[in-house]
Scaffold this motif. Structure first.
Motif, PDB file in Angstrom:
ATOM      1  N   MET A 133      32.393  37.187  -0.021  1.00  0.00           N
ATOM      2  CA  MET A 133      31.874  38.545  -0.002  1.00  0.00           C
ATOM      3  C   MET A 133      30.455  38.589   0.574  1.00  0.00           C
ATOM      4  SD  MET A 133      32.519  41.728  -1.161  1.00  0.00           S
ATOM      5  CE  MET A 133      31.797  43.081  -1.995  1.00  0.00           C
ATOM      6  N   THR A 134      29.590  37.714   0.123  1.00  0.00           N
ATOM      7  CA  THR A 134      28.205  37.731   0.591  1.00  0.00           C
ATOM      8  C   THR A 134      28.078  37.209   2.016  1.00  0.00           C
ATOM      9  OG1 THR A 134      27.765  35.569  -0.366  1.00  0.00           O
ATOM     10  CG2 THR A 134      27.246  37.489  -1.723  1.00  0.00           C
ATOM     11  N   SER A 135      29.089  36.519   2.518  1.00  0.00           N
ATOM     12  CA  SER A 135      29.006  35.972   3.868  1.00  0.00           C
ATOM     13  C   SER A 135      28.934  37.073   4.922  1.00  0.00           C
ATOM     14  CB  SER A 135      30.188  35.044   4.142  1.00  0.00           C
ATOM     15  OG  SER A 135      31.394  35.773   4.077  1.00  0.00           O
ATOM     16  N   ARG A 136      29.386  38.272   4.588  1.00  0.00           N
ATOM     17  CA  ARG A 136      29.327  39.345   5.572  1.00  0.00           C
ATOM     18  C   ARG A 136      27.896  39.820   5.824  1.00  0.00           C
ATOM     19  NH1 ARG A 136      32.012  44.659   3.031  1.00  0.00           N
ATOM     20  NH2 ARG A 136      30.049  45.624   2.552  1.00  0.00           N
ATOM     21  N   TYR A 137      26.971  39.416   4.979  1.00  0.00           N
ATOM     22  CA  TYR A 137      25.572  39.805   5.155  1.00  0.00           C
ATOM     23  C   TYR A 137      24.772  38.766   5.940  1.00  0.00           C
ATOM     24  CZ  TYR A 137      27.131  42.899   1.460  1.00  0.00           C
ATOM     25  OH  TYR A 137      27.837  43.806   0.715  1.00  0.00           O
ATOM     26  N   ILE A 138      25.410  37.673   6.282  1.00  0.00           N
ATOM     27  CA  ILE A 138      24.737  36.623   7.058  1.00  0.00           C
ATOM     28  C   ILE A 138      24.296  37.155   8.422  1.00  0.00           C
ATOM     29  CG2 ILE A 138      25.049  34.348   8.132  1.00  0.00           C
ATOM     30  CD1 ILE A 138      24.880  34.220   5.079  1.00  0.00           C
ATOM     31  N   TYR A 139      25.112  38.003   9.026  1.00  0.00           N
ATOM     32  CA  TYR A 139      24.767  38.581  10.329  1.00  0.00           C
ATOM     33  C   TYR A 139      23.471  39.385  10.224  1.00  0.00           C
ATOM     34  CZ  TYR A 139      25.141  41.171  14.693  1.00  0.00           C
ATOM     35  OH  TYR A 139      24.888  41.719  15.926  1.00  0.00           O
ATOM     36  N   PHE A 140      23.345  40.176   9.155  1.00  0.00           N
ATOM     37  CA  PHE A 140      22.113  40.931   8.953  1.00  0.00           C
ATOM     38  C   PHE A 140      20.918  39.989   8.841  1.00  0.00           C
ATOM     39  CE2 PHE A 140      18.740  42.511   6.306  1.00  0.00           C
ATOM     40  CZ  PHE A 140      18.417  43.697   6.944  1.00  0.00           C
ATOM     41  N   ILE A 141      21.062  38.926   8.051  1.00  0.00           N
ATOM     42  CA  ILE A 141      19.959  37.969   7.865  1.00  0.00           C
ATOM     43  C   ILE A 141      19.568  37.338   9.199  1.00  0.00           C
ATOM     44  CG2 ILE A 141      19.352  35.731   6.818  1.00  0.00           C
ATOM     45  CD1 ILE A 141      19.163  38.119   4.905  1.00  0.00           C
ATOM     46  N   SER A 142      20.553  37.003   9.993  1.00  0.00           N
ATOM     47  CA  SER A 142      20.278  36.421  11.310  1.00  0.00           C
ATOM     48  C   SER A 142      19.472  37.386  12.178  1.00  0.00           C
ATOM     49  CB  SER A 142      21.592  36.056  11.989  1.00  0.00           C
ATOM     50  OG  SER A 142      21.380  35.681  13.314  1.00  0.00           O
ATOM     51  N   LYS A 143      19.922  38.623  12.244  1.00  0.00           N
ATOM     52  CA  LYS A 143      19.234  39.623  13.069  1.00  0.00           C
ATOM     53  C   LYS A 143      17.856  39.960  12.512  1.00  0.00           C
ATOM     54  CE  LYS A 143      22.309  40.058  16.156  1.00  0.00           C
ATOM     55  NZ  LYS A 143      22.019  39.609  17.517  1.00  0.00           N
ATOM     56  N   SER A 144      17.751  40.129  11.205  1.00  0.00           N
ATOM     57  CA  SER A 144      16.455  40.482  10.624  1.00  0.00           C
ATOM     58  C   SER A 144      15.458  39.334  10.725  1.00  0.00           C
ATOM     59  CB  SER A 144      16.611  40.952   9.177  1.00  0.00           C
ATOM     60  OG  SER A 144      17.144  39.951   8.363  1.00  0.00           O
ATOM     61  N   SER A 145      15.947  38.104  10.669  1.00  0.00           N
ATOM     62  CA  SER A 145      15.053  36.942  10.845  1.00  0.00           C
ATOM     63  C   SER A 145      14.429  36.955  12.232  1.00  0.00           C
ATOM     64  CB  SER A 145      15.817  35.640  10.634  1.00  0.00           C
ATOM     65  OG  SER A 145      16.235  35.517   9.308  1.00  0.00           O
ATOM     66  N   THR A 146      15.223  37.281  13.224  1.00  0.00           N
ATOM     67  CA  THR A 146      14.715  37.363  14.595  1.00  0.00           C
ATOM     68  C   THR A 146      13.672  38.468  14.713  1.00  0.00           C
ATOM     69  OG1 THR A 146      16.820  36.571  15.473  1.00  0.00           O
ATOM     70  CG2 THR A 146      15.381  37.728  17.005  1.00  0.00           C
ATOM     71  N   VAL A 147      13.962  39.610  14.124  1.00  0.00           N
ATOM     72  CA  VAL A 147      13.022  40.738  14.168  1.00  0.00           C
ATOM     73  C   VAL A 147      11.705  40.360  13.493  1.00  0.00           C
ATOM     74  CG1 VAL A 147      12.577  43.073  13.286  1.00  0.00           C
ATOM     75  CG2 VAL A 147      14.786  42.535  14.320  1.00  0.00           C
ATOM     76  N   ILE A 148      11.787  39.786  12.318  1.00  0.00           N
ATOM     77  CA  ILE A 148      10.576  39.428  11.573  1.00  0.00           C
ATOM     78  C   ILE A 148       9.757  38.386  12.338  1.00  0.00           C
ATOM     79  CG2 ILE A 148       9.736  38.294   9.467  1.00  0.00           C
ATOM     80  CD1 ILE A 148      12.112  39.766   8.046  1.00  0.00           C
ATOM     81  N   TYR A 149      10.438  37.413  12.911  1.00  0.00           N
ATOM     82  CA  TYR A 149       9.745  36.391  13.698  1.00  0.00           C
ATOM     83  C   TYR A 149       8.978  37.037  14.858  1.00  0.00           C
ATOM     84  CZ  TYR A 149       8.955  32.362  16.698  1.00  0.00           C
ATOM     85  OH  TYR A 149       8.371  31.402  17.496  1.00  0.00           O
ATOM     86  N   LYS A 150       9.647  37.917  15.592  1.00  0.00           N
ATOM     87  CA  LYS A 150       8.998  38.571  16.731  1.00  0.00           C
ATOM     88  C   LYS A 150       7.856  39.483  16.278  1.00  0.00           C
ATOM     89  CE  LYS A 150      12.401  38.598  20.366  1.00  0.00           C
ATOM     90  NZ  LYS A 150      13.044  39.456  21.369  1.00  0.00           N
ATOM     91  N   LEU A 151       8.034  40.143  15.135  1.00  0.00           N
ATOM     92  CA  LEU A 151       6.971  41.005  14.634  1.00  0.00           C
ATOM     93  C   LEU A 151       5.748  40.194  14.202  1.00  0.00           C
ATOM     94  CD1 LEU A 151       9.055  43.577  12.556  1.00  0.00           C
ATOM     95  CD2 LEU A 151       7.819  44.037  14.685  1.00  0.00           C
ATOM     96  N   CYS A 152       5.984  38.990  13.728  1.00  0.00           N
ATOM     97  CA  CYS A 152       4.883  38.140  13.268  1.00  0.00           C
ATOM     98  C   CYS A 152       4.121  37.495  14.419  1.00  0.00           C
ATOM     99  CB  CYS A 152       5.405  37.055  12.331  1.00  0.00           C
ATOM    100  SG  CYS A 152       5.879  37.668  10.715  1.00  0.00           S
ATOM    101  N   ILE A 153       4.827  37.027  15.420  1.00  0.00           N
ATOM    102  CA  ILE A 153       4.147  36.284  16.481  1.00  0.00           C
ATOM    103  C   ILE A 153       3.818  37.133  17.706  1.00  0.00           C
ATOM    104  CG2 ILE A 153       5.237  34.120  15.801  1.00  0.00           C
ATOM    105  CD1 ILE A 153       6.817  34.422  18.534  1.00  0.00           C
ATOM    106  N   GLY A 154       4.324  38.350  17.736  1.00  0.00           N
ATOM    107  CA  GLY A 154       4.099  39.217  18.892  1.00  0.00           C
ATOM    108  C   GLY A 154       2.636  39.570  19.074  1.00  0.00           C
ATOM    109  N   LYS A 155       2.317  39.908  20.309  1.00  0.00           N
ATOM    110  CA  LYS A 155       0.946  40.310  20.632  1.00  0.00           C
ATOM    111  C   LYS A 155       0.823  41.820  20.491  1.00  0.00           C
ATOM    112  CE  LYS A 155       0.159  36.530  23.770  1.00  0.00           C
ATOM    113  NZ  LYS A 155      -0.177  36.103  25.105  1.00  0.00           N
TER     114      LYS A 155
END
Length: 111
Positions: free
Chosen positions: A1-23
């Protein structure tokens, strides 16, 4: 059941990374991540987190500026127009909070 949220975590991790290191400012970093944010918000989240997800959508993709012939096209750039960087930082915080809540839901599913 919780595995369906892995896609969200993957996408949100990318967003957070870019928001943190972006200029640039918080507003500029959000604009730079618009496509990733849209992709992240299309992913499913636990039902109890839907209000937070909807608040993020409303804050990031609602623009009160509409001409009479415009059908209300939503864009992050329009929504951030006139907003302060402190407000944009709060939007980033909401994205981070949603990410951590979904991650917590995966790590510690409710029985």
């Amino acid at each position: 059941m919780t595995s369906r949220y892995i896609y969200f975590i993957s996408k949100s991790s990318t967003v957070i990374y870019k928001l943190c290191i972006g200029k640039g400012t918080a507003k500029e970093r959000l604009k730079e991540c618009e496509l990733e944010i849209v992709s992240m918000l299309l992913a499913p989240v636990p039902e109890k987190l839907l209000p937070l997800k909807e608040r993020i959508k409303k804050n990031l993709f609602y623009s009160g500026f509409r001409s009479s012939n415009e059908k209300g096209t939503a864009s992050l750039t329009k929504s951030l127009y006139g907003k302060r960087n402190t407000t944009a930082s709060k939007f980033i915080k909401d994205i981070y909070n949603l990410h951590t809540e979904v991650k917590s839901f995966i790590d510690y599913p409710e029985e």
